[in-house]
Write a protein that holds these residues in place. Structure first.
Motif, PDB file in Angstrom:
ATOM      1  N   ALA A  28       0.826  -1.209   0.000  1.00 45.88           N
ATOM      2  CA  ALA A  28       0.000   0.000   0.000  1.00 45.88           C
ATOM      3  C   ALA A  28       0.862   1.261   0.000  1.00 45.88           C
ATOM      4  O   ALA A  28       0.551   2.226  -0.715  1.00 45.88           O
ATOM      5  N   GLN A  29       1.940   1.266   0.765  1.00 42.57           N
ATOM      6  CA  GLN A  29       2.820   2.426   0.813  1.00 42.57           C
ATOM      7  C   GLN A  29       3.512   2.657  -0.530  1.00 42.57           C
ATOM      8  O   GLN A  29       3.608   3.791  -0.996  1.00 42.57           O
ATOM      9  N   VAL A  30       3.989   1.604  -1.132  1.00 44.46           N
ATOM     10  CA  VAL A  30       4.642   1.722  -2.436  1.00 44.46           C
ATOM     11  C   VAL A  30       3.623   2.165  -3.483  1.00 44.46           C
ATOM     12  O   VAL A  30       3.900   3.040  -4.301  1.00 44.46           O
ATOM     13  N   GLY A  31       2.452   1.570  -3.437  1.00 42.20           N
ATOM     14  CA  GLY A  31       1.402   1.945  -4.380  1.00 42.20           C
ATOM     15  C   GLY A  31       1.030   3.411  -4.258  1.00 42.20           C
ATOM     16  O   GLY A  31       0.856   4.102  -5.273  1.00 42.20           O
ATOM     17  N   GLU A  32       0.940   3.908  -3.037  1.00 42.07           N
ATOM     18  CA  GLU A  32       0.601   5.317  -2.826  1.00 42.07           C
ATOM     19  C   GLU A  32       1.685   6.222  -3.407  1.00 42.07           C
ATOM     20  O   GLU A  32       1.390   7.228  -4.058  1.00 42.07           O
ATOM     21  N   ALA A  33       2.950   5.864  -3.200  1.00 40.18           N
ATOM     22  CA  ALA A  33       4.058   6.660  -3.721  1.00 40.18           C
ATOM     23  C   ALA A  33       4.076   6.682  -5.250  1.00 40.18           C
ATOM     24  O   ALA A  33       4.483   7.674  -5.864  1.00 40.18           O
ATOM     25  N   LEU A  34       3.628   5.589  -5.863  1.00 37.80           N
ATOM     26  CA  LEU A  34       3.616   5.494  -7.331  1.00 37.80           C
ATOM     27  C   LEU A  34       2.281   5.896  -7.939  1.00 37.80           C
ATOM     28  O   LEU A  34       2.140   5.864  -9.163  1.00 37.80           O
ATOM     29  N   ASP A  35       1.315   6.228  -7.070  1.00 39.65           N
ATOM     30  CA  ASP A  35      -0.040   6.540  -7.507  1.00 39.65           C
ATOM     31  C   ASP A  35      -0.677   5.323  -8.196  1.00 39.65           C
ATOM     32  O   ASP A  35      -1.323   5.438  -9.229  1.00 39.65           O
ATOM     33  N   TRP A  36      -0.418   4.143  -7.625  1.00 43.14           N
ATOM     34  CA  TRP A  36      -0.985   2.875  -8.065  1.00 43.14           C
ATOM     35  C   TRP A  36      -1.773   2.284  -6.916  1.00 43.14           C
ATOM     36  O   TRP A  36      -1.641   2.719  -5.781  1.00 43.14           O
TER      37      TRP A  36
END
Length: 41
Positions: A28-36
């Motif tokens: 979730a954190q990585v997705g948020e940073a990538l807007d995914w």
């Protein structure tokens, strides 16, 4: 790079997961940073 595209994709997935876990980040954190979405990660 040797191997089939599927094998290379699987290997890339494994390496990215190792790096993410080493950084103590969730999907979730990585997705948020990538807007995914987290599930895309």
């Amino acid at each position: 790079m040797a191997g089939s595209p599927t094998a290379r994709r699987r290997r890339l997935s494994i390496e990215l997961k190792k790096l993410r876990e080493k950084s103590s980040l969730t999907c979730a954190q990585v997705g948020e940073a990538l807007d995914w979405s987290g599930s895309k990660v």
